[in-house]
Write a protein that holds these residues in place. Sequence first.
Motif, mmCIF file in Angstrom:
data_model
loop_
_atom_site.group_PDB
_atom_site.id
_atom_site.type_symbol
_atom_site.label_atom_id
_atom_site.label_comp_id
_atom_site.label_asym_id
_atom_site.label_seq_id
_atom_site.Cartn_x
_atom_site.Cartn_y
_atom_site.Cartn_z
ATOM 1 N N LEU A 11 0.920 -1.300 0.340
ATOM 2 C CA LEU A 11 -0.210 0.141 -0.165
ATOM 3 C C LEU A 11 1.077 1.404 0.060
ATOM 4 C CD1 LEU A 11 -2.948 1.118 -0.138
ATOM 5 C CD2 LEU A 11 -2.851 0.800 2.275
ATOM 6 N N THR A 12 0.159 2.240 -0.245
ATOM 7 C CA THR A 12 1.264 3.189 -1.104
ATOM 8 C C THR A 12 0.643 4.550 -0.274
ATOM 9 O OG1 THR A 12 2.575 2.787 -2.615
ATOM 10 C CG2 THR A 12 2.631 5.159 -2.018
ATOM 11 N N ALA B 216 -3.043 11.967 1.107
ATOM 12 C CA ALA B 216 -3.999 11.066 0.505
ATOM 13 C C ALA B 216 -5.237 10.831 1.676
ATOM 14 C CB ALA B 216 -3.182 9.571 0.654
ATOM 15 N N ARG B 217 -6.139 10.800 1.146
ATOM 16 C CA ARG B 217 -7.629 10.460 1.568
ATOM 17 C C ARG B 217 -8.048 8.691 1.122
ATOM 18 N NH1 ARG B 217 -5.735 14.461 3.775
ATOM 19 N NH2 ARG B 217 -6.299 15.979 3.449
ATOM 20 N N HIS B 218 -7.297 8.066 1.866
ATOM 21 C CA HIS B 218 -7.547 6.258 0.855
ATOM 22 C C HIS B 218 -7.997 5.988 2.786
ATOM 23 C CE1 HIS B 218 -5.238 3.476 -1.501
ATOM 24 N NE2 HIS B 218 -5.901 2.363 -0.670
ATOM 25 N N ALA C 92 -13.384 9.235 0.534
ATOM 26 C CA ALA C 92 -12.512 8.430 0.702
ATOM 27 C C ALA C 92 -11.443 9.157 -1.114
ATOM 28 C CB ALA C 92 -12.005 6.540 0.457
ATOM 29 N N LYS C 93 -10.712 8.778 -1.798
ATOM 30 C CA LYS C 93 -10.451 9.183 -2.884
ATOM 31 C C LYS C 93 -10.102 7.844 -3.400
ATOM 32 C CE LYS C 93 -10.699 13.777 -2.914
ATOM 33 N NZ LYS C 93 -12.108 14.523 -3.130
ATOM 34 N N ARG C 94 -9.422 7.267 -2.722
ATOM 35 C CA ARG C 94 -9.190 5.911 -3.084
ATOM 36 C C ARG C 94 -9.624 4.527 -1.896
ATOM 37 N NH1 ARG C 94 -6.827 4.968 -7.652
ATOM 38 N NH2 ARG C 94 -6.207 3.114 -7.568
ATOM 39 N N ILE C 95 -10.050 3.503 -2.220
ATOM 40 C CA ILE C 95 -9.554 2.834 -1.145
ATOM 41 C C ILE C 95 -9.560 1.453 -1.393
ATOM 42 C CG2 ILE C 95 -12.437 1.597 -0.511
ATOM 43 C CD1 ILE C 95 -13.856 3.699 -1.430
ATOM 44 N N THR C 96 -8.658 0.618 -0.799
ATOM 45 C CA THR C 96 -8.252 -1.076 -1.204
ATOM 46 C C THR C 96 -9.336 -1.745 0.132
ATOM 47 O OG1 THR C 96 -5.685 0.033 -0.812
ATOM 48 C CG2 THR C 96 -6.318 -2.266 -0.021
ATOM 49 N N VAL C 97 -9.621 -2.945 -0.607
ATOM 50 C CA VAL C 97 -9.963 -4.276 -0.003
ATOM 51 C C VAL C 97 -9.475 -5.004 0.803
ATOM 52 C CG1 VAL C 97 -12.881 -5.445 -0.531
ATOM 53 C CG2 VAL C 97 -12.340 -3.210 -1.439
ATOM 54 N N LEU C 98 -9.137 -5.352 2.402
ATOM 55 C CA LEU C 98 -8.785 -6.452 2.341
ATOM 56 C C LEU C 98 -9.725 -7.332 2.677
ATOM 57 C CD1 LEU C 98 -5.503 -6.190 3.297
ATOM 58 C CD2 LEU C 98 -6.525 -6.388 6.098
ATOM 59 N N VAL C 99 -9.256 -8.842 2.383
ATOM 60 C CA VAL C 99 -10.047 -10.092 2.613
ATOM 61 C C VAL C 99 -9.183 -11.278 2.948
ATOM 62 C CG1 VAL C 99 -11.502 -11.961 1.395
ATOM 63 C CG2 VAL C 99 -11.690 -9.001 1.090
ATOM 64 N N GLY C 100 -9.458 -11.781 4.093
ATOM 65 C CA GLY C 100 -8.093 -12.880 4.666
ATOM 66 C C GLY C 100 -6.550 -12.245 4.693
ATOM 67 N N VAL D 147 -4.557 -7.945 0.145
ATOM 68 C CA VAL D 147 -5.078 -7.260 -0.546
ATOM 69 C C VAL D 147 -5.869 -7.762 -2.041
ATOM 70 C CG1 VAL D 147 -5.175 -4.754 -2.364
ATOM 71 C CG2 VAL D 147 -3.688 -5.155 -0.210
ATOM 72 N N LEU D 148 -7.469 -7.571 -1.471
ATOM 73 C CA LEU D 148 -8.088 -7.714 -2.859
ATOM 74 C C LEU D 148 -8.444 -7.117 -4.191
ATOM 75 C CD1 LEU D 148 -10.300 -10.037 -3.928
ATOM 76 C CD2 LEU D 148 -12.169 -8.565 -3.286
ATOM 77 N N VAL D 149 -8.806 -5.898 -3.422
ATOM 78 C CA VAL D 149 -8.957 -4.329 -5.294
ATOM 79 C C VAL D 149 -8.136 -3.420 -4.372
ATOM 80 C CG1 VAL D 149 -10.805 -4.392 -4.849
ATOM 81 C CG2 VAL D 149 -9.679 -4.147 -6.716
ATOM 82 N N GLU D 150 -7.489 -2.795 -5.665
ATOM 83 C CA GLU D 150 -8.028 -1.183 -4.821
ATOM 84 C C GLU D 150 -7.629 -0.466 -6.098
ATOM 85 O OE1 GLU D 150 -4.248 2.243 -4.029
ATOM 86 O OE2 GLU D 150 -3.697 0.211 -2.885
ATOM 87 N N GLY D 151 -8.261 0.583 -5.872
ATOM 88 C CA GLY D 151 -9.101 1.931 -6.866
ATOM 89 C C GLY D 151 -9.730 3.007 -6.350
ATOM 90 N N THR D 152 -10.613 3.994 -7.525
ATOM 91 C CA THR D 152 -11.219 4.654 -6.916
ATOM 92 C C THR D 152 -12.645 4.352 -6.463
ATOM 93 O OG1 THR D 152 -12.741 4.657 -8.767
ATOM 94 C CG2 THR D 152 -10.789 5.973 -8.308
#
Length: 239
Positions: A22-23, A28-30, A202-210, A213-218
């Motif tokens: 993650l960066t 950032a507004r993450h 958020a301007k970007r969102i990271t989805v954490l599963v298990g 990182v499952l996916v990151e995006g707007t």
Amino acid sequence: MLEIRNLDLHFGALHVTRDVNLTLPRGARHALIGPNGAGKTTLVNLLTGQLKPDSGKILLDDQEITRLPPHQRARRGLGRTYQINALFRSMTPVEAVSLALRVFGTAALGRRTGEEASELLQAVGLGQYMNHMTRELPYGVQRLLEVALALAGKPKVLLLDEPAAGVSTHAGDQLFRLIDSLPSDLAILLFEHDMRLVFRFAKRITVLVGGGVLVEGTPEEIGADQRVRDVYLGHKHAA
């Protein structure tokens, strides 16, 4: 301002953090979201030094902090709030923020800490409460005070661990108006369950599963992602 590289942690046979990257750039507004058990709290504790990873690196403003204790991370500019309030209940807000300014060593030269604390409390909308006992404050006001205490350290990166947990819709809106008003160069990483607030902030969102990182995006990309709908948001939110 904050970079996580290939962070990994096991509790015995349980793999709780899986190769997380993650960066967060300056300003950032993450948001980081995920279902219960996704590993969000573990990641917060890795970032702040309560836990040490088995492998991987954490960098703050291009300086590695992976093995530093929590107080040294705070002094280098990593601030945080907590899911459950961590406040000095027998102090007033102005006393607590004054103490934080002294502990962090961030009070301006030539200024009294009480004056600077008062200005900070005014800035976050707590002027009318600054001389009340903390234990007597409404819960939503206590959440605002915790943000003020984090800001007393003049952080470069602010981790907000479910700041809206347990507060009313009105108090949550007030809290996020405050967050919206924070300096534009402050990098903020939000851990939150309230999707209404996440998608507003958020301007970007990271989805954490298990733990990974499952996916990151707007927000638009996350809301439209079928995998996210399936594991977390639900079909009705993304409709």
